[in-house]
Write an enzyme that holds these catalytic residues in place. Structure first.
Site, PDB file in Angstrom:
ATOM      1  N   ASN A  97       0.802  -1.221   0.000  1.00 47.14           N
ATOM      2  CA  ASN A  97       0.000   0.000   0.000  1.00 47.14           C
ATOM      3  C   ASN A  97       0.839   1.276   0.000  1.00 47.14           C
ATOM      4  OD1 ASN A  97      -2.754   1.322   0.433  1.00 47.14           O
ATOM      5  ND2 ASN A  97      -1.519   2.206   2.079  1.00 47.14           N
ATOM      6  N   GLU A  98       0.638   2.088  -1.048  1.00 39.67           N
ATOM      7  CA  GLU A  98       1.220   3.436  -1.147  1.00 39.67           C
ATOM      8  C   GLU A  98       2.734   3.450  -0.980  1.00 39.67           C
ATOM      9  OE1 GLU A  98      -1.017   5.869   1.562  1.00 39.67           O
ATOM     10  OE2 GLU A  98      -2.802   5.857   0.289  1.00 39.67           O
ATOM     11  N   GLU A 100      -8.432   3.498  -3.316  1.00 39.42           N
ATOM     12  CA  GLU A 100      -8.642   4.094  -1.993  1.00 39.42           C
ATOM     13  C   GLU A 100      -8.970   5.556  -2.206  1.00 39.42           C
ATOM     14  OE1 GLU A 100      -5.784   3.337   1.158  1.00 39.42           O
ATOM     15  OE2 GLU A 100      -6.219   5.308   2.025  1.00 39.42           O
ATOM     16  N   ARG A 111      -8.311  15.243   0.398  1.00 37.47           N
ATOM     17  CA  ARG A 111      -7.246  15.360  -0.597  1.00 37.47           C
ATOM     18  C   ARG A 111      -7.767  14.849  -1.926  1.00 37.47           C
ATOM     19  NH1 ARG A 111      -5.905  10.653   2.230  1.00 37.47           N
ATOM     20  NH2 ARG A 111      -4.946  11.832   3.907  1.00 37.47           N
TER      21      ARG A 111
END
Length: 662
Positions: free
Chosen positions: A176-177, A253, A375
């Site tokens: 993830n990320e 996400e 965001r």
């Protein structure tokens, strides 16, 4: 206002305001296949408190999330593959703490997936790692040096889901990320295939559109391994290179926004515009349900709120109903029409069909200030009230009636109305006109099964109990973690102490012995917090047992001010005892600011009782009921959680935990 009158008012006089026209048709073909809308449990420990709810409230919450034609009716559930490390709001336990260890009953994601599947057998299940146990990295904070080990570790989780829980994981992610490794992705595909998991598809890279899209265009073998490009917080936009890959494009996400009405507006806007602007066919909310202590990072950033298992209170927030506008009237496998787009005076519309004659249209008119997400930054745009005429053509031209559902945020009056069923809309020659106000959402559909589910109000909200205790005497615990403890570094689990059949036969044990491959900067110490972050004056008592000879150390703490991604910088009052016979009192988890220290006589392999009391600016500590230190001056912090933990990643046990707060 009656539904019939409300429906009548939808038709505005075209003399007062000219209506812009929009054609909805399948002439000339259709758009992309819809993959669904989902929620994310994990990344991390975002569902921690949900499991502690008593019935019927726990099942009611699950119904609002997953039950078809009731609430959010989610199509997708994405979960963290626990990696023993801090991943935003806590740690989630791994299925393999150590290389020779496999346990597919730790944590709560297995339970959650089964509960979701029980309500919706067709729900899509996805797994994604945020972190990995330390042994996977072989001493390095990196999962790709030994890609065969990492791939086997992830595949074991998928196999365990099926073997022990009859859960079919349909998609799996990379890391993830964080950076992806092309060789690892290819090896993961190979490992899946040789394990009989050819049907499990790979999402990459759960980060930005680039560089994964560019890499897929340059590397044919990598492209054949990856099925979906998953981007995070794309701002409803994609990039040309991603479109050129011809892959499914997902916002894997998104949202991560405080779930008040503006958060609901954010979610309503991106659910439409992720496809209108970016051709994304799935959108997944971080997070599924805000079920973690409110003072941890990103409090209430879920589709609904369930953070008080001790009271039973939960709140069905507006994002639940914004989800329902799409999920209750579509299914994965439906197809978007090509005729989707923006409204002339702000807002957007999408339309989907099942190919069997059904049609669902979703319209949103969320204004800028009432739909800002956390965001990325949202460019200014304008929305004004407008009349919109929709003309159905192609195979939809003969539709004579559409079911009508409406949400109005009503920010000016602060009296919102969500997911209200109005009278069906009669079409004239395949045409209808709506008067669209600002900050509204409409669904028009041939599907007749929609329902705004409801339960009686849950119990009122209440603070965490001021008197709380846990002796951990649970012979067959339903979950590996004790209720309400929220691990922030390390993993604490119920433990059967077979070497001590006496009063400490059942304990709570910190089980990690090496630092994980981390996602954020975990503390060097382990810590699990509990209680009310507003607590100021309180007493904590706990029996402790150090297992590491000479090097062991444990603590109890009060007024712990930080957790989650910030846990490394946590302050509070920490009462430590060590296996070398000393004690220390510090103002921080890192142990840099010492308030008191001395000799304690503590050692490993023996039980001791620690008591820590604080009132105002003064803290005192007792060992086995006798004062060990007194009147340490504590200026800050003024409030925080209670906690237990260890000096390092080491085995230690805790028992008979109790707290009394004023």
């Amino acid at each position: 206002m009656s539904p019939s009158l409300a429906a009548a008012l939808l038709f505005a006089s075209l003399a007062s305001c000219a209506a812009h026209s929009y054609v909805l048709t399948d002439d000339g073909g259709l758009g992309r296949v819809f993959d669904g809308i989902g929620g994310l449990s994990g990344g991390g420990a975002t569902t921690r408190l949900l499991v502690n709810y008593a019935e019927p409230y726990r099942s009611q919450i699950l119904d609002y999330l997953f039950k078809p034609n009731f609430g959010a009716s989610l199509h997708i559930l994405k979960v963290e593959i626990g990696g023993d490390a801090q991943t935003t709001d806590g740690t989630e336990p791994s299925h393999m703490h150590y290389e020779n260890d496999e346990n597919y009953f730790r944590g709560y994601e297995w339970w959650l997936m089964k509960e979701a599947k029980k309500r919706n057998p067709n729900i899509t299940l996805i797994g994604l790692p945020w972190a990995f146990p330390g042994w996977v990295g072989r001493g390095r904070n990196w999962p790709y040096d030994f890609p065969d080990i990492t791939a086997s570790y992830v595949v074991n989780w998928i196999l365990g889901a099926k073997q022990y829980h009859d859960l079919d994981i349909q998609y799996v992610g990379i890391w993830n990320e964080r950076s992806f490794d092309s060789n690892y992705i290819k090896l993961l595909r190979y490992t899946l295939d040789k394990s009989g998991l050819e049907g499990v598809r790979i999402i990459a890279s759960d980060n930005l559109w680039e560089p994964i899209a560019f890499s897929l265009l340059l590397d044919a073998k990598l492209s054949s391994a990856v099925d979906v490009i998953g981007a995070h917080y794309p701002g409803t936009n994609t990039v040309l290179s991603a479109l050129k890959t011809r892959k499914q494009l997902w916002s894997s996400e998104d949202y991560s926004t405080f779930n008040n009405e503006v958060g609901g507006g954010c979610w309503a806007r991106i659910l439409n515009q992720n496809y209108v602007n970016g051709f994304m066919t799935a959108t997944i909310s971080w997070n599924l349900v805000a079920s973690y202590y409110d003072d941890l990072p990103f409090g209430r950033d879920g589709l609904m709120t369930a953070e008080e298992p001790w009271s039973g209170n939960y709140v069905v927030e507006s994002p639940i109903w914004m989800t329902a506008h799409t999920t209750q009237f579509t299914q994965p496998g439906w197809t978007y029409l090509q005729t989707v787009g923006h409204l002339e005076q702000g807002g957007s519309y999408v339309a989907l069909t099942d190919g069997l004659g059904n049609l669902t249209i979703v319209i949103e008119t969320m204004s800028h200030h009432h739909s800002v997400c956390i965001r990325p930054p949202l460019p200014i745009f304008n929305v004004t009230s407008q009349n919109a005429t929709f003309q159905l053509k192609g195979s939809f031209a003969s539709i004579q009636e559409l079911q009508l559902w409406r949400s109005q945020f009503n920010f000016k009056t602060q009296k919102p109305s969500f997911f209200e069923k109005l009278n069906p809309l009669k079409l004239l020659n395949g045409s209808f006109t709506l008067n669209l106000g600002e900050d509204e959402v409409y669904t028009l559909t041939t599907v007749t099964t929609g329902q705004k589910g409801s339960y009686p109000d849950p119990p009122p909200s209440a603070r965490f109990p001021k008197a709380y205790k846990d002796d951990f005497d649970v012979r067959n615990p339903p979950f590996s973690e004790a209720p309400n403890f929220a691990d922030q570094t390390g993993v604490f689990e119920y433990y059967r102490n077979v070497t001590d059949p006496g009063p400490h036969a059942f304990t709570f044990r910190q089980v990690l012995t090496e630092r994980p491959v981390t996602w954020v900067s975990d503390a060097d110490q382990t810590i699990s917090v509990i209680g009310d972050h507003q607590w100021q004056n309180l007493t904590v008592t706990c029996d402790i047992f150090m297992e590491s000879i000479q090097t062991g150390g444990v603590f109890v703490a009060v007024r712990v001010d930080k957790g989650g991604e910030l846990v490394r910088n946590a302050n509070g009052v920490f009462f430590w005892v060590f296996a070398d016979g000393t004690f220390k009192v510090t103002n921080d988890l890192a142990g840099r600011t010492v308030l008191a220290e001395g000799t304690s006589g503590t050692r490993a392999q023996s039980w001791f009782t620690l008591t820590l009391s604080i009132k105002g600016q003064y803290a005192s500590g007792m060992l086995n009921g006798y004062p060990l230190w007194m009147y340490a001056v504590v200026l800050t912090p003024k409030n925080g959680w209670a906690a237990i933990g260890t000096k390092s990643f080491e085995l230690a046990q805790f028992d008979n935990f109790a707290v009394v707060a004023e």
